[in-house]
Design a protein around this motif. Sequence first.
Motif, PDB file in Angstrom:
ATOM      1  N   ILE A 156       2.540  16.319  -1.180  1.00 33.89           N
ATOM      2  CA  ILE A 156       1.254  16.621  -1.810  1.00 33.89           C
ATOM      3  C   ILE A 156       0.141  15.988  -0.957  1.00 33.89           C
ATOM      4  N   PRO A 157      -0.577  16.786  -0.156  1.00 33.39           N
ATOM      5  CA  PRO A 157      -1.628  16.193   0.695  1.00 33.39           C
ATOM      6  C   PRO A 157      -2.871  15.790  -0.098  1.00 33.39           C
ATOM      7  N   THR A 158      -3.500  14.696   0.345  1.00 30.90           N
ATOM      8  CA  THR A 158      -4.779  14.280  -0.256  1.00 30.90           C
ATOM      9  C   THR A 158      -5.896  14.288   0.782  1.00 30.90           C
ATOM     10  N   THR A 159      -5.574  14.668   2.033  1.00 33.72           N
ATOM     11  CA  THR A 159      -6.615  14.921   3.036  1.00 33.72           C
ATOM     12  C   THR A 159      -6.450  16.381   3.457  1.00 33.72           C
ATOM     13  N   SER A 160      -7.519  16.981   3.967  1.00 30.86           N
ATOM     14  CA  SER A 160      -7.412  18.333   4.522  1.00 30.86           C
ATOM     15  C   SER A 160      -7.395  18.178   6.027  1.00 30.86           C
ATOM     16  N   GLY A 161      -6.179  17.989   6.570  1.00 33.63           N
ATOM     17  CA  GLY A 161      -6.118  17.672   8.000  1.00 33.63           C
ATOM     18  C   GLY A 161      -4.817  17.982   8.669  1.00 33.63           C
ATOM     19  N   THR A 162      -3.797  17.174   8.381  1.00 32.72           N
ATOM     20  CA  THR A 162      -2.607  17.214   9.235  1.00 32.72           C
ATOM     21  C   THR A 162      -1.767  18.467   9.042  1.00 32.72           C
ATOM     22  N   GLY A 163      -1.735  19.030   7.830  1.00 32.66           N
ATOM     23  CA  GLY A 163      -0.840  20.162   7.571  1.00 32.66           C
ATOM     24  C   GLY A 163       0.623  19.721   7.524  1.00 32.66           C
ATOM     25  N   SER A 164       0.864  18.411   7.502  1.00 33.03           N
ATOM     26  CA  SER A 164       2.242  17.902   7.541  1.00 33.03           C
ATOM     27  C   SER A 164       3.099  18.486   6.422  1.00 33.03           C
ATOM     28  N   GLU A 165       2.453  18.869   5.306  1.00 36.96           N
ATOM     29  CA  GLU A 165       3.204  19.404   4.154  1.00 36.96           C
ATOM     30  C   GLU A 165       3.930  20.712   4.479  1.00 36.96           C
ATOM     31  N   VAL A 166       3.552  21.371   5.569  1.00 40.40           N
ATOM     32  CA  VAL A 166       4.211  22.647   5.910  1.00 40.40           C
ATOM     33  C   VAL A 166       4.841  22.634   7.303  1.00 40.40           C
ATOM     34  N   THR A 167       4.867  21.485   7.955  1.00 42.26           N
ATOM     35  CA  THR A 167       5.397  21.461   9.325  1.00 42.26           C
ATOM     36  C   THR A 167       6.779  20.796   9.397  1.00 42.26           C
ATOM     37  N   GLN A 168       7.441  21.054  10.511  1.00 39.55           N
ATOM     38  CA  GLN A 168       8.751  20.423  10.753  1.00 39.55           C
ATOM     39  C   GLN A 168       8.576  19.131  11.558  1.00 39.55           C
ATOM     40  N   ASN A 169       7.343  18.623  11.629  1.00 40.04           N
ATOM     41  CA  ASN A 169       7.056  17.471  12.496  1.00 40.04           C
ATOM     42  C   ASN A 169       6.748  16.218  11.691  1.00 40.04           C
ATOM     43  N   ALA A 170       6.995  15.079  12.307  1.00 35.34           N
ATOM     44  CA  ALA A 170       6.484  13.811  11.782  1.00 35.34           C
ATOM     45  C   ALA A 170       6.210  12.913  12.985  1.00 35.34           C
ATOM     46  N   ILE A 171       5.104  12.144  12.877  1.00 36.85           N
ATOM     47  CA  ILE A 171       4.654  11.376  14.046  1.00 36.85           C
ATOM     48  C   ILE A 171       4.615   9.883  13.696  1.00 36.85           C
ATOM     49  N   PHE A 172       5.161   9.053  14.595  1.00 40.31           N
ATOM     50  CA  PHE A 172       5.205   7.616  14.343  1.00 40.31           C
ATOM     51  C   PHE A 172       4.699   6.847  15.551  1.00 40.31           C
ATOM     52  N   THR A 173       4.209   5.618  15.279  1.00 44.17           N
ATOM     53  CA  THR A 173       3.706   4.786  16.365  1.00 44.17           C
ATOM     54  C   THR A 173       4.821   3.867  16.838  1.00 44.17           C
ATOM     55  N   ASP A 174       5.165   3.989  18.119  1.00 44.79           N
ATOM     56  CA  ASP A 174       6.120   3.062  18.728  1.00 44.79           C
ATOM     57  C   ASP A 174       5.275   1.945  19.330  1.00 44.79           C
ATOM     58  N   LYS A 175       5.270   0.781  18.624  1.00 38.80           N
ATOM     59  CA  LYS A 175       4.381  -0.309  19.056  1.00 38.80           C
ATOM     60  C   LYS A 175       4.815  -0.879  20.405  1.00 38.80           C
ATOM     61  N   GLN A 176       6.139  -0.916  20.624  1.00 37.40           N
ATOM     62  CA  GLN A 176       6.646  -1.442  21.900  1.00 37.40           C
ATOM     63  C   GLN A 176       6.091  -0.638  23.076  1.00 37.40           C
ATOM     64  N   GLU A 177       6.205   0.684  22.972  1.00 35.50           N
ATOM     65  CA  GLU A 177       5.768   1.538  24.084  1.00 35.50           C
ATOM     66  C   GLU A 177       4.310   1.953  23.957  1.00 35.50           C
ATOM     67  N   GLN A 178       3.672   1.519  22.875  1.00 33.31           N
ATOM     68  CA  GLN A 178       2.261   1.873  22.611  1.00 33.31           C
ATOM     69  C   GLN A 178       2.032   3.381  22.723  1.00 33.31           C
ATOM     70  N   LEU A 179       2.928   4.139  22.090  1.00 27.90           N
ATOM     71  CA  LEU A 179       2.834   5.600  22.163  1.00 27.90           C
ATOM     72  C   LEU A 179       3.174   6.191  20.813  1.00 27.90           C
ATOM     73  N   LYS A 180       2.560   7.319  20.503  1.00 28.74           N
ATOM     74  CA  LYS A 180       2.942   8.032  19.287  1.00 28.74           C
ATOM     75  C   LYS A 180       4.109   8.949  19.640  1.00 28.74           C
ATOM     76  N   LYS A 181       5.104   9.006  18.757  1.00 30.91           N
ATOM     77  CA  LYS A 181       6.293   9.799  19.061  1.00 30.91           C
ATOM     78  C   LYS A 181       6.581  10.783  17.939  1.00 30.91           C
ATOM     79  N   GLY A 182       7.039  11.965  18.301  1.00 35.87           N
ATOM     80  CA  GLY A 182       7.240  13.026  17.314  1.00 35.87           C
ATOM     81  C   GLY A 182       8.713  13.342  17.081  1.00 35.87           C
TER      82      GLY A 182
END
Length: 383
Positions: free
Chosen positions: A135-161
Amino acid sequence: MVFPFRLPGVNYYGRGAVQYLAGEIQKERAKRVFLISDKGVAGAGLVDKIKNLITEAGAEVIEFLDVEAEPSVENVELAVKTFQEAGCDFIVGLGGGSPMDVSKAVSVVAVNGGSILDYVGIGLVPKPGVPFILIPTTSGTGSEVTQNAIFTDKQEQLKKGVVTEYFLPKAAIVDSDLTMSAPPKITAATGMDALTHAIESYTAPKATPQTDLYALEAIRLIAKSLRRAVAYGADSEARENMALGSVFAGISLANAGVGAVHALAYPLGGQFGVPHGVANALLLPYVMEFNIVGHVAKFAGIAEAMGENVAGKSKREAAFLALKAVRELSQDVGIPQKLSEVGVTESDIEGLATATMNVTRLLGNNPRKVTLEDARNIFTKAL
Ligand SMILES: NC(=O)c1ccc[n+]([C@@H]2O[C@H](COP(=O)([O-])OP(=O)(O)OC[C@H]3O[C@@H](n4cnc5c(N)ncnc54)[C@H](O)[C@@H]3O)[C@@H](O)[C@H]2O)c1
Ligand SMILES: [Fe+2]
């Protein structure tokens, strides 16, 4: 042309759509629901609202409100541990992209074990996870309908999907009333993220006639309503247009992918902590300028969808009007226009450009090939 098209089990759209949650919970026979959200969403009264609906449906609710913005791998680990201790059989993810993505991760890690980092890439999750609703509460990511998820890898300082079909929820409930409390800055950044999804997926090599329909309508809705949603958040019509624009952009992104804007934004998020929407919004015009030559006709279509007068113009002239329209919208809603405004200096460019080149999944889906030199040039222009 042969192309697949994927969507969650069911989508509910519109003001008040959240009333369908109870029926979905009952249909799934959920007994103990793990409700994943964050403190900002709870502070807006939305967690209590959803909790009541789940309780009315006859299930118990265990809350997890510790999702951090742009969630880290460690944050996911905490959520998985709490889920396992709570002994729940169902997940509801409520919030912006951060709580929704953590919900997806908890779902698959709880069943498959290991760390979410084990599944970075495409199609690497072996089995479906715990069933969930988003249930989204922002109008932005569209994550509710995608097969993706993005996380922050602090060690590598990179976002990973992580990309897997098991990230499609049982149901996506897109109720614009839940976005009314989003403050102007978040409305602006998330709205520009949605516009980026629509523009990047519309011009992507993987675009199909079906994704084009969603992308163009998303661009129309967002161009028409984002200024108003930022300036006067109580405008329910603007909020409803933004919610639809965001989910339509998400549907297009889910099936056609995004490109270089997101690739360049990943290290900006990972190294400088720039929120996803801001990073995309800042880079979007610079990447568009670079990409126009890769698909002039489609950029001309974007100009028209954004309300520019393209009558009597050549396709090339119209394409550059798309760039102008995006710049004006971004400025009007208060997005920083230069990397120097978010703490980037000249000496950072090489590291950013090198890190970008590792985001091969997205760079491969850009309408123009991006070399290391190109990445350097784009970052330098944006400085
Ligand atoms: N999975 C995908 O397909 C996908 C696509 C794009 C981005 N993302 C990821 O999503 C994350 C960003 O999500 P986001 O931009 O939605 O922001 P977010 O989820 O991080 O939320 C930002 C802030 O807004 C607050 N907030 C959210 N809704 C609110 C409301 N209705 N009222 C008041 N406050 C509210 C939150 O409490 C939080 O403080 C990033 O990690 C990004 O990488 C995922
Ligand atoms: Fe995005």
